[in-house]
Design a protein around this motif. Sequence first.
Motif, PDB file in Angstrom:
ATOM      1  N   SER A   7      -2.128  -0.088   1.241  1.00 14.08           N
ATOM      2  CA  SER A   7      -2.040   0.706   0.018  1.00 14.08           C
ATOM      3  C   SER A   7      -2.767   2.021   0.248  1.00 14.08           C
ATOM      4  CB  SER A   7      -2.647  -0.045  -1.173  1.00 14.08           C
ATOM      5  OG  SER A   7      -4.022  -0.293  -0.946  1.00 14.08           O
ATOM      6  N   GLY A   8      -2.557   2.953  -0.672  1.00 12.19           N
ATOM      7  CA  GLY A   8      -3.273   4.220  -0.595  1.00 12.19           C
ATOM      8  C   GLY A   8      -2.464   5.380  -0.092  1.00 12.19           C
ATOM      9  N   GLY A   9      -1.239   5.125   0.341  1.00 15.06           N
ATOM     10  CA  GLY A   9      -0.403   6.212   0.823  1.00 15.06           C
ATOM     11  C   GLY A   9       0.063   7.098  -0.316  1.00 15.06           C
ATOM     12  N   GLY A  10       0.663   8.227   0.044  1.00 17.24           N
ATOM     13  CA  GLY A  10       1.154   9.153  -0.967  1.00 17.24           C
ATOM     14  C   GLY A  10       1.226  10.553  -0.417  1.00 17.24           C
ATOM     15  N   SER A  11       1.314  11.513  -1.321  1.00 20.20           N
ATOM     16  CA  SER A  11       1.391  12.914  -0.924  1.00 20.20           C
ATOM     17  C   SER A  11       0.039  13.573  -1.124  1.00 20.20           C
ATOM     18  CB  SER A  11       2.442  13.638  -1.766  1.00 20.20           C
ATOM     19  OG  SER A  11       3.722  13.104  -1.536  1.00 20.20           O
ATOM     20  N   VAL A  12      -0.324  14.396  -0.175  1.00 18.95           N
ATOM     21  CA  VAL A  12      -1.590  15.100  -0.260  1.00 18.95           C
ATOM     22  C   VAL A  12      -1.398  16.500   0.287  1.00 18.95           C
ATOM     23  CG1 VAL A  12      -2.369  14.268   1.994  1.00 18.95           C
ATOM     24  CG2 VAL A  12      -4.053  14.997   0.296  1.00 18.95           C
ATOM     25  N   LEU A  18      -7.323  11.465   2.208  1.00 21.62           N
ATOM     26  CA  LEU A  18      -6.649  10.272   1.695  1.00 21.62           C
ATOM     27  C   LEU A  18      -7.295   9.073   2.375  1.00 21.62           C
ATOM     28  CD1 LEU A  18      -4.188  10.069  -0.257  1.00 21.62           C
ATOM     29  CD2 LEU A  18      -2.767   9.683   1.761  1.00 21.62           C
ATOM     30  N   ARG A  19      -7.365   7.959   1.676  1.00 24.81           N
ATOM     31  CA  ARG A  19      -7.883   6.743   2.290  1.00 24.81           C
ATOM     32  C   ARG A  19      -6.867   5.613   2.137  1.00 24.81           C
ATOM     33  NH1 ARG A  19     -13.172   3.041   0.852  1.00 24.81           N
ATOM     34  NH2 ARG A  19     -11.780   2.360  -0.836  1.00 24.81           N
ATOM     35  N   LEU A  20      -6.505   5.041   3.253  1.00 25.79           N
ATOM     36  CA  LEU A  20      -5.616   3.884   3.268  1.00 25.79           C
ATOM     37  C   LEU A  20      -6.435   2.605   3.314  1.00 25.79           C
ATOM     38  CD1 LEU A  20      -2.960   5.028   5.900  1.00 25.79           C
ATOM     39  CD2 LEU A  20      -3.040   5.506   3.447  1.00 25.79           C
ATOM     40  N   SER A  21      -5.898   1.567   2.692  1.00 22.58           N
ATOM     41  CA  SER A  21      -6.539   0.260   2.711  1.00 22.58           C
ATOM     42  C   SER A  21      -5.547  -0.780   3.197  1.00 22.58           C
ATOM     43  CB  SER A  21      -7.037  -0.126   1.310  1.00 22.58           C
ATOM     44  OG  SER A  21      -7.979   0.797   0.824  1.00 22.58           O
ATOM     45  N   ASP A 114      -0.030  -8.699  17.049  1.00 20.46           N
ATOM     46  CA  ASP A 114       0.737  -9.873  16.633  1.00 20.46           C
ATOM     47  C   ASP A 114       1.299  -9.739  15.216  1.00 20.46           C
ATOM     48  OD1 ASP A 114      -1.830 -11.628  18.277  1.00 20.46           O
ATOM     49  OD2 ASP A 114       0.234 -11.471  18.997  1.00 20.46           O
ATOM     50  N   TYR A 115       0.590  -8.986  14.367  1.00 21.21           N
ATOM     51  CA  TYR A 115       0.993  -8.898  12.967  1.00 21.21           C
ATOM     52  C   TYR A 115       1.001  -7.446  12.496  1.00 21.21           C
ATOM     53  CZ  TYR A 115      -0.156 -13.821  13.231  1.00 21.21           C
ATOM     54  OH  TYR A 115      -0.216 -15.137  13.607  1.00 21.21           O
ATOM     55  N   TRP A 116       1.987  -7.151  11.664  1.00 21.42           N
ATOM     56  CA  TRP A 116       2.147  -5.813  11.110  1.00 21.42           C
ATOM     57  C   TRP A 116       2.270  -5.866   9.598  1.00 21.42           C
ATOM     58  CZ3 TRP A 116       1.902  -1.742  14.475  1.00 21.42           C
ATOM     59  CH2 TRP A 116       2.116  -2.024  15.828  1.00 21.42           C
ATOM     60  N   GLY A 117       1.708  -4.840   8.948  1.00 21.29           N
ATOM     61  CA  GLY A 117       1.946  -4.689   7.525  1.00 21.29           C
ATOM     62  C   GLY A 117       3.313  -4.063   7.295  1.00 21.29           C
ATOM     63  N   GLN A 118       3.666  -3.881   6.027  1.00 22.69           N
ATOM     64  CA  GLN A 118       4.980  -3.329   5.706  1.00 22.69           C
ATOM     65  C   GLN A 118       5.000  -1.810   5.809  1.00 22.69           C
ATOM     66  OE1 GLN A 118       2.772  -4.119   3.496  1.00 22.69           O
ATOM     67  NE2 GLN A 118       2.763  -2.461   1.994  1.00 22.69           N
ATOM     68  N   GLY A 119       3.844  -1.194   5.868  1.00 17.96           N
ATOM     69  CA  GLY A 119       3.747   0.249   6.020  1.00 17.96           C
ATOM     70  C   GLY A 119       3.547   0.967   4.701  1.00 17.96           C
ATOM     71  N   THR A 120       2.874   2.094   4.769  1.00 18.14           N
ATOM     72  CA  THR A 120       2.686   2.948   3.601  1.00 18.14           C
ATOM     73  C   THR A 120       2.924   4.390   4.040  1.00 18.14           C
ATOM     74  OG1 THR A 120       1.165   3.533   1.796  1.00 18.14           O
ATOM     75  CG2 THR A 120       0.167   3.161   3.954  1.00 18.14           C
ATOM     76  N   GLN A 121       3.721   5.112   3.260  1.00 20.12           N
ATOM     77  CA  GLN A 121       4.128   6.461   3.635  1.00 20.12           C
ATOM     78  C   GLN A 121       3.063   7.478   3.265  1.00 20.12           C
ATOM     79  OE1 GLN A 121       7.064   7.451   5.251  1.00 20.12           O
ATOM     80  NE2 GLN A 121       6.070   9.456   5.339  1.00 20.12           N
ATOM     81  N   VAL A 122       2.793   8.373   4.202  1.00 16.74           N
ATOM     82  CA  VAL A 122       1.855   9.462   3.953  1.00 16.74           C
ATOM     83  C   VAL A 122       2.566  10.774   4.216  1.00 16.74           C
ATOM     84  CG1 VAL A 122      -0.271  10.555   4.658  1.00 16.74           C
ATOM     85  CG2 VAL A 122      -0.148   8.069   4.543  1.00 16.74           C
ATOM     86  N   THR A 123       2.492  11.671   3.246  1.00 12.83           N
ATOM     87  CA  THR A 123       3.166  12.961   3.346  1.00 12.83           C
ATOM     88  C   THR A 123       2.184  14.074   3.046  1.00 12.83           C
ATOM     89  OG1 THR A 123       5.243  11.963   2.603  1.00 12.83           O
ATOM     90  CG2 THR A 123       5.087  14.366   2.523  1.00 12.83           C
ATOM     91  N   VAL A 124       2.215  15.095   3.877  1.00 15.65           N
ATOM     92  CA  VAL A 124       1.368  16.263   3.678  1.00 15.65           C
ATOM     93  C   VAL A 124       2.251  17.430   3.282  1.00 15.65           C
ATOM     94  CG1 VAL A 124      -0.296  17.840   4.720  1.00 15.65           C
ATOM     95  CG2 VAL A 124      -0.268  15.425   5.382  1.00 15.65           C
ATOM     96  N   TYR A 125       1.880  18.132   2.204  1.00 17.89           N
ATOM     97  CA  TYR A 125       2.667  19.289   1.770  1.00 17.89           C
ATOM     98  C   TYR A 125       1.774  20.523   1.758  1.00 17.89           C
ATOM     99  CZ  TYR A 125       0.458  18.459  -2.778  1.00 17.89           C
ATOM    100  OH  TYR A 125      -0.456  18.278  -3.788  1.00 17.89           O
ATOM    101  N   SER A 126       2.430  21.669   1.822  1.00 21.87           N
ATOM    102  CA  SER A 126       1.681  22.933   1.876  1.00 21.87           C
ATOM    103  C   SER A 126       1.205  23.351   0.492  1.00 21.87           C
ATOM    104  CB  SER A 126       2.558  24.037   2.459  1.00 21.87           C
ATOM    105  OG  SER A 126       2.939  23.693   3.761  1.00 21.87           O
TER     106      SER A 126
END
Length: 126
Positions: A7-12, A18-21, A114-126
Amino acid sequence: QVQLVESGGGSVQAGGSLRLSCVASGYTFSSSKYCMGWFRQAPGKEREGVAGFYLGGTRTYYADSVKGRFTISRDNTKNTLYLKMNSRKHKDNAMYYCAASLRYCYKFEHNDIDYWGQGTQVTVYS
């Protein structure tokens, strides 16, 4: 069954933070022999290691591109892994994955996971 939930992804904005957990279930974070950390994958590129603990938790890996800007940490009492990202750049745009292993890792590499999360998208905008 091991589950990793990010969790914690998003646009910044560029330069922001940003902090991912990553919360783990069915997996003991406090076991220092395991390696765990974060990978990322941008469109059209291979998945790459960003930051992680290896060699029984005695070493911390950071990709050259994030050294000095990203910090990995963990709270064993909460079974949670974190990735603090400062001074975000456009090249940091990617899907970020939490990763864990049940092996003693001599390096922090994709093949050791061995194990992966589902992923969280991180986007950087100007």
